[in-house]
Enzyme design. Structure first.
Site, PDB file in Angstrom:
ATOM      1  N   GLY A  82      40.985  42.656  15.962  1.00 32.54           N
ATOM      2  CA  GLY A  82      41.318  43.726  15.024  1.00 32.54           C
ATOM      3  C   GLY A  82      42.483  44.555  15.519  1.00 32.54           C
ATOM      4  O   GLY A  82      43.031  44.321  16.596  1.00 32.54           O
ATOM      5  N   LYS A 105      52.324  51.308  15.231  1.00 29.43           N
ATOM      6  CA  LYS A 105      51.854  50.686  16.475  1.00 29.43           C
ATOM      7  C   LYS A 105      51.859  51.709  17.599  1.00 29.43           C
ATOM      8  O   LYS A 105      52.807  52.469  17.756  1.00 29.43           O
ATOM      9  CB  LYS A 105      52.755  49.512  16.842  1.00 29.43           C
ATOM     10  CG  LYS A 105      52.330  48.782  18.120  1.00 29.43           C
ATOM     11  CD  LYS A 105      53.224  47.597  18.398  1.00 29.43           C
ATOM     12  CE  LYS A 105      52.785  46.865  19.659  1.00 29.43           C
ATOM     13  NZ  LYS A 105      53.646  45.675  19.928  1.00 29.43           N
ATOM     14  N   ASP A 117      43.642  50.903  25.539  1.00 27.34           N
ATOM     15  CA  ASP A 117      43.798  52.332  25.310  1.00 27.34           C
ATOM     16  C   ASP A 117      44.450  52.640  23.967  1.00 27.34           C
ATOM     17  O   ASP A 117      44.628  53.803  23.614  1.00 27.34           O
ATOM     18  CB  ASP A 117      44.610  52.981  26.442  1.00 27.34           C
ATOM     19  CG  ASP A 117      46.007  52.381  26.612  1.00 27.34           C
ATOM     20  OD1 ASP A 117      46.480  51.664  25.706  1.00 27.34           O
ATOM     21  OD2 ASP A 117      46.623  52.625  27.662  1.00 27.34           O
ATOM     22  N   ARG A 175      46.051  38.156   8.286  1.00 25.61           N
ATOM     23  CA  ARG A 175      46.250  37.079   9.254  1.00 25.61           C
ATOM     24  C   ARG A 175      45.260  35.935   9.016  1.00 25.61           C
ATOM     25  O   ARG A 175      44.236  36.109   8.356  1.00 25.61           O
ATOM     26  CB  ARG A 175      46.061  37.636  10.668  1.00 25.61           C
ATOM     27  CG  ARG A 175      46.899  38.899  10.933  1.00 25.61           C
ATOM     28  CD  ARG A 175      46.174  39.850  11.876  1.00 25.61           C
ATOM     29  NE  ARG A 175      46.862  41.150  11.970  1.00 25.61           N
ATOM     30  CZ  ARG A 175      47.855  41.403  12.810  1.00 25.61           C
ATOM     31  NH1 ARG A 175      48.280  40.465  13.626  1.00 25.61           N
ATOM     32  NH2 ARG A 175      48.420  42.583  12.838  1.00 25.61           N
ATOM     33  N   ASP A 243      45.394  35.025  15.158  1.00 29.00           N
ATOM     34  CA  ASP A 243      45.471  36.421  14.697  1.00 29.00           C
ATOM     35  C   ASP A 243      46.902  36.933  14.668  1.00 29.00           C
ATOM     36  O   ASP A 243      47.133  38.092  14.303  1.00 29.00           O
ATOM     37  CB  ASP A 243      44.606  37.328  15.569  1.00 29.00           C
ATOM     38  CG  ASP A 243      44.985  37.262  17.043  1.00 29.00           C
ATOM     39  OD1 ASP A 243      44.907  36.163  17.613  1.00 29.00           O
ATOM     40  OD2 ASP A 243      45.372  38.297  17.621  1.00 29.00           O
TER      41      ASP A 243
END
Length: 480
Positions: A82, A105, A117, A175, A243
């Site tokens: 994910g 992002k 993180d 995806r 993915d």
């Protein structure tokens, strides 16, 4: 912007909504004004681009979300994956009335971050920013980016690095791994999800007697064309997990990518790819493998009385990959070589040239430029097997005899870039940016915007030179 929200209309099992987590001390990196204009950003939005690209400003009409999907990574089932560091913050209409995703992002951890993180570092953000820009300028379907921001906040990787965020765009973030996740964890959603994908991304398939089979054909064809584009320009993605491929055949998720310099088809540009699974020469085979996974995940949609027939139709779709890939790849190589596509020996002649580049370890991009400019003596002087080069040139010139050479040369100029994003170019931009100097990012952004046009006033010698023949090969870290 003109918002066209639609992914958030899907079942809520397919995503998790949350706000971005801005980095401390966000500051401007670079802004892609041309793309912002294409996406119909208002003057106010352009003025606020740093806040938007750093997660400080979101939009009331769309609650940011992280998608859930699964995948095979390096050939092995990886389970649930994910968006572990990114959020879809909006979907908008561009000037061509196409829906485009805005994906941030480095926006912080999500329920799918696993042990990560949720952050991104400046070096990886700059590489992705410039790579998407470069591929788009080369005419290759790819994600792009509106801009990126740096920050005062450090992010721990092998060392402490500056944190950054990238506002990337794509025509699709669905995806192959989405279909894997649904089949594994929420199979009751598969039919509606597939039909919605068709309606959004392949609406022409709805007019066919078997929309799902038509959709499978469309995905195979688009993927084959993308891979042919990569191979022709010398682009190696580096991490072609299921993915990291989407259903529209546009390049997605830049990590340890690279452009070929000295022609080594088995070059491994991902330092985590110990077996070379995703090296340049394996990309067509890996795309075929990934498509087989996708099509297998469509099998549950087979009509109960036609399961075997449905399976055979999917197998036929997959078989089209090789035919489609070769068709596009041969066309592109003939265009790069300045050879007529109809001639029976043109593609063999192109392969002969590639064999010379590989044997002599010549620069891929600049060798095609030399061929285009008929610098045959210079090419020959770089060869140890000079007789072998003479044999190639004789074949090459014989095929071009009695052809419209002016037209062939014009096509060469349109398909042979002078500038690609070489590793040392990106590294120099990163090193300066880490000292708060984004001038090299700006120079490369402008240079790569028109890669087919000579720019002597802007280019540096290192922009067109391969590494020294004795230099060690560069492999890029997956960490970002």
């Amino acid at each position: 912007m003109l918002f066209q929200s639609r992914y958030n209309t899907l079942d809520s099992k397919l995503y998790s909504q949350q706000q971005p987590k801005p980095l401390h001390g966000a500051k401007a990196g670079h802004f892609n004004l041309t793309l912002a204009n294409d996406l119909q950003w208002s003057d106010a939005e352009k003025t606020a681009w740093v806040d938007i690209c750093s997660g400080k400003q979101t939009f009331d009409v769309f609650s940011p979300l992280a998608m859930v999907y699964a995948g095979h990574q390096f050939g092995h089932w990886a389970g649930q994956l994910g968006d572990g560091r990114g959020l879809l913050i909006a979907q908008v209409l561009d000037k061509n009335n196409q829906v485009i995703d805005l994906h941030l992002k480095g926006a912080g951890s999500t329920p799918y971050s696993r042990s990560g993180d949720g952050r991104a570092v400046l070096r990886s953000v700059i590489r992705e920013y410039l790579a998407g820009h470069a591929l788009n300028a080369l005419g290759i379907a790819s994600s792009n980016a509106v801009g990126f921001t740096s920050s005062l906040q450090g992010v721990q990787r092998e060392t402490l690095e500056p944190g950054a965020m990238l506002l990337r765009t794509s025509d699709c973030h669905i995806r192959f791994g989405h279909f894997e996740w649904i089949n594994q964890y929420a199979p009751e959603l598969l039919n509606d999800f597939v039909m919605q994908c068709i309606a959004w991304h392949s609406p022409e398939c709805l007019e066919q007697d078997q929309p799902i089979i038509a959709f499978a054909h469309a995905v195979v064809k688009r993927t084959a064309q993308m891979i042919a584009d990569w191979q022709a320009v010398g682009f190696a993605h580096g991490v072609m997990n299921t993915d990291n491929l989407n259903i529209t055949g546009s390049t997605l998720d830049f990590g340890p990518f690279g452009f070929l310099e000295r022609f080594k088809p088995d070059w491994i540009n991902n330092h985590s790819d110990h077996q070379g699974r995703y090296c340049y020469q394996n990309q067509p085979r890996m795309a075929h493998w990934n498509l087989s996974i996708l099509l297998n995940n469509l099998m549950p949609l087979a009509p109960s009385t036609q399961k075997e027939a449905f399976k055979q139709q999917l197998i036929a779709c997959l078989a089209d990959f090789e035919v489609t890939f070769l068709k596009y790849y041969q066309e592109k190589m003939c265009l790069k070589m300045g050879l007529p596509q109809f001639h029976k020996d043109s593609f063999d002649c192109a392969l002969h040239f590639l064999h010379i580049l590989q044997r002599e370890q010549l620069d891929y991009t600049q060798s095609f430029i030399r061929l285009q400019e008929q610098q045959f003596t210079a090419l020959k002087d770089d060869c140890i097997d000079r007789d072998g080069f003479d044999a190639f040139i004789t074949c090459y010139q014989n095929i071009r005899t009695h052809q419209d050479q002016a037209q062939l040369n014009e096509r060469m100029q349109q398909h042979n870039p002078r500038y690609i994003l070489r590793n040392q170019m990106a590294q120099q931009a990163i090193e300066r940016a880490e000292c708060d100097d984004f001038s090299e990012v700006e120079r490369l952004f402008d240079l790569l915007a028109t890669p087919f046009t000579p720019q002597p006033q802007r280019e540096h010698a290192s922009d067109v030179q391969p590494p020294h023949a004795d230099a060690s090969e560069t492999a890029i870290s997956c960490s970002s």
